[in-house]
Motif scaffolding. Sequence first.
Motif, PDB file in Angstrom:
ATOM      1  N   ILE A   1       0.854  -1.188   0.000  1.00  0.00           N
ATOM      2  CA  ILE A   1       0.000   0.000   0.000  1.00  0.00           C
ATOM      3  C   ILE A   1       0.887   1.235   0.000  1.00  0.00           C
ATOM      4  O   ILE A   1       1.862   1.312   0.751  1.00  0.00           O
ATOM      5  CB  ILE A   1      -0.970   0.006   1.197  1.00  0.00           C
ATOM      6  CG1 ILE A   1      -1.885   1.239   1.156  1.00  0.00           C
ATOM      7  CG2 ILE A   1      -0.230  -0.074   2.525  1.00  0.00           C
ATOM      8  CD1 ILE A   1      -3.008   1.202   2.179  1.00  0.00           C
TER       9      ILE A   1
ATOM     10  N   TRP B   1      -4.450  -6.956   6.068  1.00  0.00           N
ATOM     11  CA  TRP B   1      -5.652  -7.007   5.212  1.00  0.00           C
ATOM     12  C   TRP B   1      -6.524  -8.171   5.651  1.00  0.00           C
ATOM     13  O   TRP B   1      -6.033  -9.287   5.822  1.00  0.00           O
ATOM     14  CB  TRP B   1      -5.241  -7.161   3.755  1.00  0.00           C
ATOM     15  CG  TRP B   1      -6.324  -7.651   2.831  1.00  0.00           C
ATOM     16  CD1 TRP B   1      -7.520  -7.039   2.573  1.00  0.00           C
ATOM     17  CD2 TRP B   1      -6.317  -8.848   2.052  1.00  0.00           C
ATOM     18  NE1 TRP B   1      -8.261  -7.786   1.682  1.00  0.00           N
ATOM     19  CE2 TRP B   1      -7.542  -8.903   1.346  1.00  0.00           C
ATOM     20  CE3 TRP B   1      -5.385  -9.879   1.886  1.00  0.00           C
ATOM     21  CZ2 TRP B   1      -7.860  -9.956   0.482  1.00  0.00           C
ATOM     22  CZ3 TRP B   1      -5.697 -10.932   1.036  1.00  0.00           C
ATOM     23  CH2 TRP B   1      -6.923 -10.954   0.342  1.00  0.00           C
TER      24      TRP B   1
ATOM     25  N   PRO C   1      -8.737  -5.574  -2.235  1.00  0.00           N
ATOM     26  CA  PRO C   1      -8.700  -4.178  -2.677  1.00  0.00           C
ATOM     27  C   PRO C   1      -8.796  -4.080  -4.201  1.00  0.00           C
ATOM     28  O   PRO C   1      -8.000  -4.674  -4.922  1.00  0.00           O
ATOM     29  CB  PRO C   1      -7.347  -3.687  -2.173  1.00  0.00           C
ATOM     30  CG  PRO C   1      -7.038  -4.564  -1.009  1.00  0.00           C
ATOM     31  CD  PRO C   1      -7.570  -5.913  -1.398  1.00  0.00           C
TER      32      PRO C   1
ATOM     33  N   THR D   1     -16.169  -3.976   0.198  1.00  0.00           N
ATOM     34  CA  THR D   1     -15.344  -3.155   1.088  1.00  0.00           C
ATOM     35  C   THR D   1     -14.134  -3.944   1.561  1.00  0.00           C
ATOM     36  O   THR D   1     -14.264  -4.905   2.325  1.00  0.00           O
ATOM     37  CB  THR D   1     -16.158  -2.685   2.308  1.00  0.00           C
ATOM     38  OG1 THR D   1     -17.346  -2.039   1.871  1.00  0.00           O
ATOM     39  CG2 THR D   1     -15.347  -1.718   3.148  1.00  0.00           C
ATOM     40  N   ALA D   2     -12.959  -3.567   1.094  1.00  0.00           N
ATOM     41  CA  ALA D   2     -11.714  -4.186   1.552  1.00  0.00           C
ATOM     42  C   ALA D   2     -11.278  -3.490   2.839  1.00  0.00           C
ATOM     43  O   ALA D   2     -11.309  -2.259   2.930  1.00  0.00           O
ATOM     44  CB  ALA D   2     -10.634  -4.066   0.481  1.00  0.00           C
TER      45      ALA D   2
ATOM     46  N   VAL E   1      -2.839   0.604  -4.112  1.00  0.00           N
ATOM     47  CA  VAL E   1      -2.598  -0.754  -3.634  1.00  0.00           C
ATOM     48  C   VAL E   1      -2.029  -1.579  -4.783  1.00  0.00           C
ATOM     49  O   VAL E   1      -2.669  -1.735  -5.830  1.00  0.00           O
ATOM     50  CB  VAL E   1      -3.880  -1.410  -3.093  1.00  0.00           C
ATOM     51  CG1 VAL E   1      -3.591  -2.845  -2.645  1.00  0.00           C
ATOM     52  CG2 VAL E   1      -4.448  -0.604  -1.931  1.00  0.00           C
TER      53      VAL E   1
ATOM     54  N   PHE F   1      -7.128   4.391  -5.429  1.00  0.00           N
ATOM     55  CA  PHE F   1      -8.308   4.792  -4.681  1.00  0.00           C
ATOM     56  C   PHE F   1      -8.256   6.288  -4.381  1.00  0.00           C
ATOM     57  O   PHE F   1      -7.175   6.860  -4.193  1.00  0.00           O
ATOM     58  CB  PHE F   1      -8.399   4.026  -3.355  1.00  0.00           C
ATOM     59  CG  PHE F   1      -8.601   2.546  -3.507  1.00  0.00           C
ATOM     60  CD1 PHE F   1      -9.866   1.994  -3.498  1.00  0.00           C
ATOM     61  CD2 PHE F   1      -7.492   1.705  -3.656  1.00  0.00           C
ATOM     62  CE1 PHE F   1     -10.041   0.624  -3.637  1.00  0.00           C
ATOM     63  CE2 PHE F   1      -7.662   0.338  -3.789  1.00  0.00           C
ATOM     64  CZ  PHE F   1      -8.947  -0.206  -3.788  1.00  0.00           C
TER      65      PHE F   1
ATOM     66  N   GLU G   1     -14.516  -0.484  -2.673  1.00  0.00           N
ATOM     67  CA  GLU G   1     -14.188   0.469  -1.619  1.00  0.00           C
ATOM     68  C   GLU G   1     -13.062  -0.056  -0.737  1.00  0.00           C
ATOM     69  O   GLU G   1     -12.765  -1.253  -0.706  1.00  0.00           O
ATOM     70  CB  GLU G   1     -15.430   0.769  -0.779  1.00  0.00           C
ATOM     71  CG  GLU G   1     -16.559   1.380  -1.592  1.00  0.00           C
ATOM     72  CD  GLU G   1     -17.734   1.824  -0.759  1.00  0.00           C
ATOM     73  OE1 GLU G   1     -18.636   2.470  -1.308  1.00  0.00           O
ATOM     74  OE2 GLU G   1     -17.759   1.536   0.460  1.00  0.00           O
ATOM     75  N   LEU G   2     -12.464   0.858  -0.010  1.00  0.00           N
ATOM     76  CA  LEU G   2     -11.336   0.538   0.860  1.00  0.00           C
ATOM     77  C   LEU G   2     -11.510   1.278   2.177  1.00  0.00           C
ATOM     78  O   LEU G   2     -11.851   2.468   2.189  1.00  0.00           O
ATOM     79  CB  LEU G   2     -10.024   0.962   0.198  1.00  0.00           C
ATOM     80  CG  LEU G   2      -8.722   0.741   0.977  1.00  0.00           C
ATOM     81  CD1 LEU G   2      -8.437  -0.748   1.151  1.00  0.00           C
ATOM     82  CD2 LEU G   2      -7.554   1.434   0.262  1.00  0.00           C
ATOM     83  N   ARG G   3     -11.311   0.579   3.299  1.00  0.00           N
ATOM     84  CA  ARG G   3     -11.291   1.209   4.618  1.00  0.00           C
ATOM     85  C   ARG G   3      -9.911   1.015   5.232  1.00  0.00           C
ATOM     86  O   ARG G   3      -9.388  -0.099   5.290  1.00  0.00           O
ATOM     87  CB  ARG G   3     -12.312   0.581   5.553  1.00  0.00           C
ATOM     88  CG  ARG G   3     -13.749   0.737   5.160  1.00  0.00           C
ATOM     89  CD  ARG G   3     -14.308   2.142   5.359  1.00  0.00           C
ATOM     90  NE  ARG G   3     -15.732   2.085   5.096  1.00  0.00           N
ATOM     91  CZ  ARG G   3     -16.262   2.064   3.882  1.00  0.00           C
ATOM     92  NH1 ARG G   3     -15.477   2.142   2.818  1.00  0.00           N
ATOM     93  NH2 ARG G   3     -17.563   1.982   3.715  1.00  0.00           N
TER      94      ARG G   3
END
Length: 221
Positions: free
Chosen positions: A74, A109, A116, A121-122, A151, A161, A189-191
């Motif tokens: 990342i 992760w 991702p 939602t990753a 990523v 992202f 999506e990514l959190r």
Amino acid sequence: MSEGERSSGTTRLITGLAWAVLLLGLWLWGREVTDVPHGTSAPTTGDVAAVGRPAGVELPPPAHPLGAARPQRIDIPELGVQAPVVARGLDAHGGIDPPPYEQAGVVGWYAAGAAPGAEGTALMVGHVDTETRPAVFYKLSSIRPGESVRVVRADGKVARFTVDDVEVIRRDLFDAAHVYGPRQPGRAELRLITCGGSYDRVSRSYTANVIVSAYLTGTSA
């Protein structure tokens, strides 16, 4: 999950049960497992309030989701972060098992969830600090909507992202469905999640969690 649950239901039922268990586990993780075992050191994070999505920030349209592939690294250019990513599961308490403190520069992760760049939602977690030094997500609360997260995936693609929301949520107000659920169906999506708020020496834990939400806006090889 019991043997009966594994063999009796439809895919929808199994998926629903798995999601419910995940939300419960992640809620517990958000309240407890992110605690940093400080001694007498002072807090090393300044996260105190939600940043949110400032008015007037124009965000790009979402890109079409990719297929699933393991994340390898990342990159967050604005924060100077370039960190390896490792797959993690759930711990004995049902929460995401973050990387050990000896790997404070590594991001975890949740491998049983979305990858991702793929639809859904990753979830990625990282420490804000250790007893002696800042960790990989030390500056996470300073990222702003419109900034980028990249990523690098095992399929050779780079998922790009765009941050659309930054929140610092008090632990007593932690809402798993809001934090971990999709903001818009159909998007990738990514959190990014870490500890935030102030450090409480009595409870030996932070008072909040920093939650960065981003969505896929492009890819490159």
